[in-house]
Design an enzyme around this catalytic site. Structure first.
Site, short mmCIF file in Angstrom:
data_model
loop_
_atom_site.label_atom_id
_atom_site.label_comp_id
_atom_site.label_asym_id
_atom_site.label_seq_id
_atom_site.Cartn_x
_atom_site.Cartn_y
_atom_site.Cartn_z
NE ARG A 62 3.61 28.94 -1.57
CZ ARG A 62 2.72 28.49 -0.71
NH1 ARG A 62 2.93 28.57 0.58
NH2 ARG A 62 1.61 27.95 -1.16
CG LEU B 291 -6.62 3.76 3.45
CD1 LEU B 291 -5.78 4.75 2.66
CD2 LEU B 291 -6.10 3.67 4.88
CG HIS C 267 0.27 25.48 -6.03
ND1 HIS C 267 0.58 26.71 -5.53
CD2 HIS C 267 -0.91 25.13 -5.47
CE1 HIS C 267 -0.37 27.10 -4.70
NE2 HIS C 267 -1.29 26.15 -4.63
CE LYS D 180 -2.16 4.76 6.52
NZ LYS D 180 -3.36 5.23 7.22
NE ARG E 267 -2.42 1.22 3.55
CZ ARG E 267 -3.13 1.08 4.68
NH1 ARG E 267 -4.42 0.80 4.61
NH2 ARG E 267 -2.56 1.20 5.85
N1 PMP Z 1 -9.68 4.44 6.56
C1 PMP Z 1 -8.97 5.52 6.94
C2 PMP Z 1 -9.39 6.86 6.44
C3 PMP Z 1 -7.85 5.37 7.78
O1 PMP Z 1 -7.12 6.44 8.13
C4 PMP Z 1 -7.51 4.08 8.25
C5 PMP Z 1 -6.36 3.88 9.20
N2 PMP Z 1 -5.17 4.36 8.77
C6 PMP Z 1 -8.28 2.99 7.83
C7 PMP Z 1 -9.35 3.20 6.99
C8 PMP Z 1 -7.92 1.58 8.27
O2 PMP Z 1 -6.78 1.16 7.58
P1 PMP Z 1 -5.81 0.04 8.18
O3 PMP Z 1 -6.67 -1.13 8.50
O4 PMP Z 1 -4.87 -0.24 7.10
O5 PMP Z 1 -5.18 0.61 9.41
#
Ligand code: PMP
Length: 280
Positions: free
Chosen positions: A100, A201, A102, A145, A51
């Site tokens: 800076r 996520l 963007h 993430k 990931r």
């Molecule tokens: N969704 C979001 C928005 C998160 O921040 C997290 C935790 N980091 C999760 C889901 C859960 O992900 P994981 O099981 O990989 O910790």
């Protein structure tokens, strides 16, 4: 957590400094990853690393360390300051540049930081918690993430003000996830969670729970769930690397099932704890 890894070195956290022109600071131009470590062993390490690689690829930040490098960094951090159970936080930004702009210049050197924090793994009987239903105000690439977490932070603050431990989010009545967790509901013995698309996520815990459920003949469906379906679910829980499986008893004033930890949730909590490295 007095030592940190920063750009190739293990140093005391008080000496960890980055440029004021770091793009992470100026633009939240970076990504992160969180790996739970039980009894010195990273849990679901490859999935977390994959990931991390994907987040970097999606935003076009070069990958400067491979999985073996990360294992070595964990060992170095842990031997500097042994912790039985900990959480590895990895922060990577695109790097710094002046003035800076963007649009980033090509060939910036990413800023890479990692820390280990103490982590008491959930143990004992789990309590069902209250969550607050809130509109998902975040961007449309929640599959990355990103360190850009302002939406998540605002939502967590709102949930806290409502006396809830976590928001459960919806877009136009369709449940997406929590602000730092994925959700599951149980209905008629089957397990449901949102599909893996850009609105959530791809949680590593979510994937692990799905695997455990399939291995134990629990029917699973990855399909969008509505708010009305959530209210009438038999059971609900949230999950994440640091919270593992967190049963939900109430969504605002709506009781879910009997408001207690449901049987399928309890079964998955037990299976989850058996599956994690021994951390008694
Ligand atoms: N969704 C979001 C928005 C998160 O921040 C997290 C935790 N980091 C999760 C889901 C859960 O992900 P994981 O099981 O990989 O910790």
């Amino acid at each position: 957590m007095s030592n940190v890894y920063l750009n190739g070195e293990i140093i005391p956290h008080s000496q960890a400094k980055i440029s004021a022109f770091d793009r992470g600071f100026l633009f939240a131009d970076g990504i992160y990853e969180v790996v739970p470590i039980y009894n010195g062993m990273p849990f679901l390490f490859t999935a977390h690393m994959q990931r991390l690689d994907r987040s970097l690829r999606e935003v076009g930040i070069p990958q400067t360390l491979n999985h073996a490098d990360w294992r070595a960094i964990i060992t170095q951090l842990n031997s500097a300051e042994p912790l039985e159970n900990s959480v590895l936080y990895i922060q990577i930004t695109r790097g710094s540049e002046f003035p800076r702009n963007h649009l980033p210049s090509a060939n910036l050197t990413p800023t890479v930081m990692a820390t280990l924090s103490p982590f008491p793994p959930p143990a004992g009987a789990a309590d069902a918690v209250k969550v607050a239903l809130l509109e998902d105000i975040r961007w449309l690439r929640c599959d990355i993430k990103s360190v850009s977490l302002l939406g998540n932070i605002m939502l967590k603050q709102q949930a806290q003000a409502l006396g809830a431990v976590e928001p459960i989010l919806h877009r136009a009545g369709r449940i997406t996830e929590g602000a730092s967790s994925n959700y599951f509901v149980v209905r008629d013995g089957a397990l449901y969670t949102a599909p893996n698309d850009a609105l959530i996520l791809p949680g590593i815990t979510r994937e692990h729970v799905l695997k455990l459920a399939r291995e134990h003949d629990i029917e699973v469906h990855e399909k969008a769930f509505s708010v009305a379906e959530l209210y009438s679910a038999d059971e609900c829980f949230l999950c994440s690397s640091t919270r593992e499986i967190m049963p939900v008893g109430y969504v605002d004033e709506h009781q879910i099932g009997n408001g207690q930890v449901g049987p399928i949730t309890q079964m998955l909590i037990d299976l989850f704890r058996q599956s994690r490295p021994n951390c008694a």
